[in-house]
Design an enzyme around this catalytic site. Sequence first.
Site, short mmCIF file in Angstrom:
data_model
loop_
_atom_site.label_atom_id
_atom_site.label_comp_id
_atom_site.label_asym_id
_atom_site.label_seq_id
_atom_site.Cartn_x
_atom_site.Cartn_y
_atom_site.Cartn_z
N TYR A 148 0.86 -1.20 0.00
CA TYR A 148 0.00 0.00 0.00
C TYR A 148 0.89 1.24 0.00
CZ TYR A 148 -3.75 -3.23 0.74
OH TYR A 148 -4.63 -4.27 0.55
N SER A 149 0.54 2.20 -0.86
CA SER A 149 1.29 3.46 -0.91
C SER A 149 1.06 4.22 0.39
CB SER A 149 0.79 4.35 -2.04
OG SER A 149 0.74 3.65 -3.25
N CYS A 327 -0.24 7.39 -10.54
CA CYS A 327 -0.52 6.38 -9.52
C CYS A 327 -1.99 6.03 -9.50
CB CYS A 327 -0.08 6.88 -8.14
SG CYS A 327 -0.07 5.58 -6.89
N GLU A 367 3.50 4.26 -10.62
CA GLU A 367 3.18 3.16 -9.70
C GLU A 367 1.70 2.85 -9.84
OE1 GLU A 367 5.70 2.32 -6.25
OE2 GLU A 367 3.98 3.16 -5.18
N TYR A 369 -1.44 -0.30 -10.13
CA TYR A 369 -1.72 -1.64 -9.61
C TYR A 369 -3.11 -2.09 -10.02
CZ TYR A 369 -3.09 1.81 -5.99
OH TYR A 369 -3.57 2.91 -5.34
P1 FAD Z 1 -7.13 -10.12 -3.10
O1 FAD Z 1 -7.90 -10.95 -2.16
O2 FAD Z 1 -5.68 -10.33 -3.21
O3 FAD Z 1 -7.78 -10.21 -4.51
C1 FAD Z 1 -7.15 -9.72 -5.63
C2 FAD Z 1 -7.31 -10.71 -6.73
O4 FAD Z 1 -8.68 -10.83 -7.05
C3 FAD Z 1 -6.65 -10.27 -8.02
O5 FAD Z 1 -5.30 -10.66 -8.04
C4 FAD Z 1 -7.48 -10.97 -9.04
O6 FAD Z 1 -7.02 -12.32 -9.17
C5 FAD Z 1 -8.85 -11.03 -8.42
N1 FAD Z 1 -9.70 -9.97 -8.94
C6 FAD Z 1 -9.62 -8.65 -8.69
N2 FAD Z 1 -10.59 -7.98 -9.32
C7 FAD Z 1 -11.29 -8.90 -10.01
C8 FAD Z 1 -12.41 -8.85 -10.87
N3 FAD Z 1 -12.99 -7.68 -11.14
N4 FAD Z 1 -12.86 -9.98 -11.39
C9 FAD Z 1 -12.28 -11.17 -11.13
N5 FAD Z 1 -11.21 -11.29 -10.31
C10 FAD Z 1 -10.73 -10.19 -9.77
N6 FAD Z 1 -4.49 -0.45 -2.88
C11 FAD Z 1 -5.12 0.53 -2.19
O7 FAD Z 1 -6.31 0.40 -1.87
N7 FAD Z 1 -4.46 1.67 -1.80
C12 FAD Z 1 -3.15 1.88 -2.10
O8 FAD Z 1 -2.58 2.92 -1.75
C13 FAD Z 1 -2.47 0.85 -2.82
N8 FAD Z 1 -1.16 1.01 -3.11
C14 FAD Z 1 -0.52 0.02 -3.80
C15 FAD Z 1 0.83 0.20 -4.10
C16 FAD Z 1 1.51 -0.76 -4.81
C17 FAD Z 1 2.98 -0.54 -5.13
C18 FAD Z 1 0.83 -1.93 -5.22
C19 FAD Z 1 1.56 -3.00 -5.99
C20 FAD Z 1 -0.49 -2.12 -4.93
C21 FAD Z 1 -1.19 -1.15 -4.20
N9 FAD Z 1 -2.53 -1.33 -3.86
C22 FAD Z 1 -3.19 -0.33 -3.19
C23 FAD Z 1 -3.27 -2.58 -4.18
C24 FAD Z 1 -3.14 -3.56 -2.99
O9 FAD Z 1 -1.81 -4.00 -2.87
C25 FAD Z 1 -4.00 -4.81 -3.15
O10 FAD Z 1 -3.69 -5.40 -4.38
C26 FAD Z 1 -5.47 -4.53 -3.09
O11 FAD Z 1 -5.83 -3.96 -1.84
C27 FAD Z 1 -6.27 -5.84 -3.26
O12 FAD Z 1 -5.82 -6.75 -2.31
P2 FAD Z 1 -6.82 -7.75 -1.60
O13 FAD Z 1 -6.03 -8.62 -0.70
O14 FAD Z 1 -7.95 -6.99 -0.99
O15 FAD Z 1 -7.40 -8.56 -2.81
#
Ligand code: FAD
Length: 369
Positions: A148-149, A327, A367, A369
Site C-alpha cells: 500500500y502506498s 498512480c 506506480e 496496480y
Molecule cells: P485479493 O484478495 O488479493 O484479490 C485480488 C485478486 O482478485 C486479483 O489478483 C485478481 O485475481 C482477483 N480480482 C480482482 N478484481 C477482479 C475482478 N474484477 N474480477 C475477477 N477477479 C478479480 N491499494 C489501495 O487500496 N491503496 C493503495 O494505496 C495501494 N497502493 C498500492 C501500491 C503498490 C505498489 C501496489 C503493488 C499495490 C497497491 N494497492 C493499493 C493494491 C493492494 O496491494 C492490493 O492489491 C489490493 O488492496 C487488493 O488486495 P486484496 O487482498 O484486498 O485482494
Amino acid sequence: MYSQSTVIAGGLAHIPVVIGVFSFIQKSFSKRASNSLQEIEPKKSQINPVEQQSDSRPAPVAKAAANTSVKKKHADVPVNIYRPKTPFEGTVIENYSLLKEGAIGRVNHITFDLKDSDPFLNYIEGQSIGIMPAGEDNNGKPHKLRLYSIASTRHGDDFNGNTVSLCVRQLQYEKDGETINGVCSTYLCDIKPGDKVKITGPVGKEMLLPDEEDANIVMLATGTGIAPMRAYLRRMFEATEKEKNKWNFKGKAWLFMGAPKSANLLYEEDLQRYLTDYPDNFKYTKAISREEQNTKGGRMYIQDRVLESANELFDMIEDEKTHIYLCGLKGMEPGIDEAMTKAAEEKGLNWSELRPQLKKAGRWHVETY
Ligand code: FAD
Ligand code: A2P
C-alpha cells in the site's frame, strides 16, 4: 598468432592482477561512499529516527541526469527495515471512511502507531509499506503481504514522526453471482483502533519527490492513487509539516484526480484549502467519471483532462524541473499514453521518444496496480 591454450594460460595468469586492481578500486570507492554519507548524516543514535532520511539528503545535481545518478542519489532511502519473516506489529490508531454520502464502495484512511518499532520503521514520501493480513489462505498458509502506498509524510498526520497512514479501497467484485471481497483490503477496512497489524517495509524508490524546491510536480491519480500525492501535497502546503521539513516548495504542483462520483473525491477539504492558500503553486483538475462526459460522450477520465490541458502541460514538461507522477489503476496507463501522444503531437513533439527520455532523467514516475 597465439594458440588458444596460450591465450587461456595468459588470461589466467592475469586473474590475480585483475582481482587485485578491482579490489583496490572497490575498497577506495566504498570508503569514499561511506565518507560522503557521513558528511550527509549525523550519527543515527543522535537524531530522531524520522529525520534520518530527511531534509538533509545530498544537494541535488543541477540537472536531473541519467538513471545511474538518480539511483545513487537515492542510496540513503530506507528500505526493508521489516521483512515478512519478522514484520513489525503496529497498532491501529484510527480507521475512518474518506467517502461522502452517495459514494461508491468503501475507501478508508488508516493510521498505525510505529513508535515501538525497534529498529524504527522510518520512511519518506512516495514509499509503500507491506501489510500481512491476519488469517490463512485456502492452502492453510499465512496470507501473503499486499503493498500500500503511504499517504502520510515522514512526519505522520500528527507531525510527531511516529505514525504511518494509508488510503485503502476495499476490493469487491462479482463472480458467478457472488460478491467477492478482497482479503487484505477488507481486513484493513474492518480493523479497529487498538488492533495489531503486521507491517513490512518500507519499499519503493520510484515515486520519491525531487529535492529541488523549485521543481514542478504533475500528478495523475485515479482513486487511491492519490495516496502518495496526498503526502507530497502535505509536504508542500501543510503549515506544521512545512515548519518541520523546512522544504520551501516554490514550484507548481498540478493534480489531475479521477473519481467515479463527487462523493468519492478523497481529501477534498485539504485540497481546497491548499488551493485557497497557494493559488500560484497549486492547480487541481478533476475528472468525475460518472457525473461528467468527455467530448465523445463517454465517461470523463483524467486522460481526457490531460488532453484538454495539452498545451499548458507540455510547456511544463519541456521544463527540465518538471516531474510527472502516475498512480492508481493500471488500466489508465494506455489511456494516459494515448493522451500524451496526442498532446505531444499538438506541440510538434513525439511522446514515444520523449517518454523514455523523461524516464531516464528520473522525471517520469509510475506506480500502478
Ligand atoms: P485479493 O484478495 O488479493 O484479490 C485480488 C485478486 O482478485 C486479483 O489478483 C485478481 O485475481 C482477483 N480480482 C480482482 N478484481 C477482479 C475482478 N474484477 N474480477 C475477477 N477477479 C478479480 N491499494 C489501495 O487500496 N491503496 C493503495 O494505496 C495501494 N497502493 C498500492 C501500491 C503498490 C505498489 C501496489 C503493488 C499495490 C497497491 N494497492 C493499493 C493494491 C493492494 O496491494 C492490493 O492489491 C489490493 O488492496 C487488493 O488486495 P486484496 O487482498 O484486498 O485482494
Ligand atoms: P469508472 O469506474 O467510472 O469507469 P475508484 O478507485 O474510486 O473507483 O476511482 C477510479 C477512477 O478511475 C474512476 O473514476 C474510474 O472510472 C476511473 N477509471 C477507470 N478506468 C480507467 C481508465 N482506464 N483510465 C482512467 N481512469 C479510469
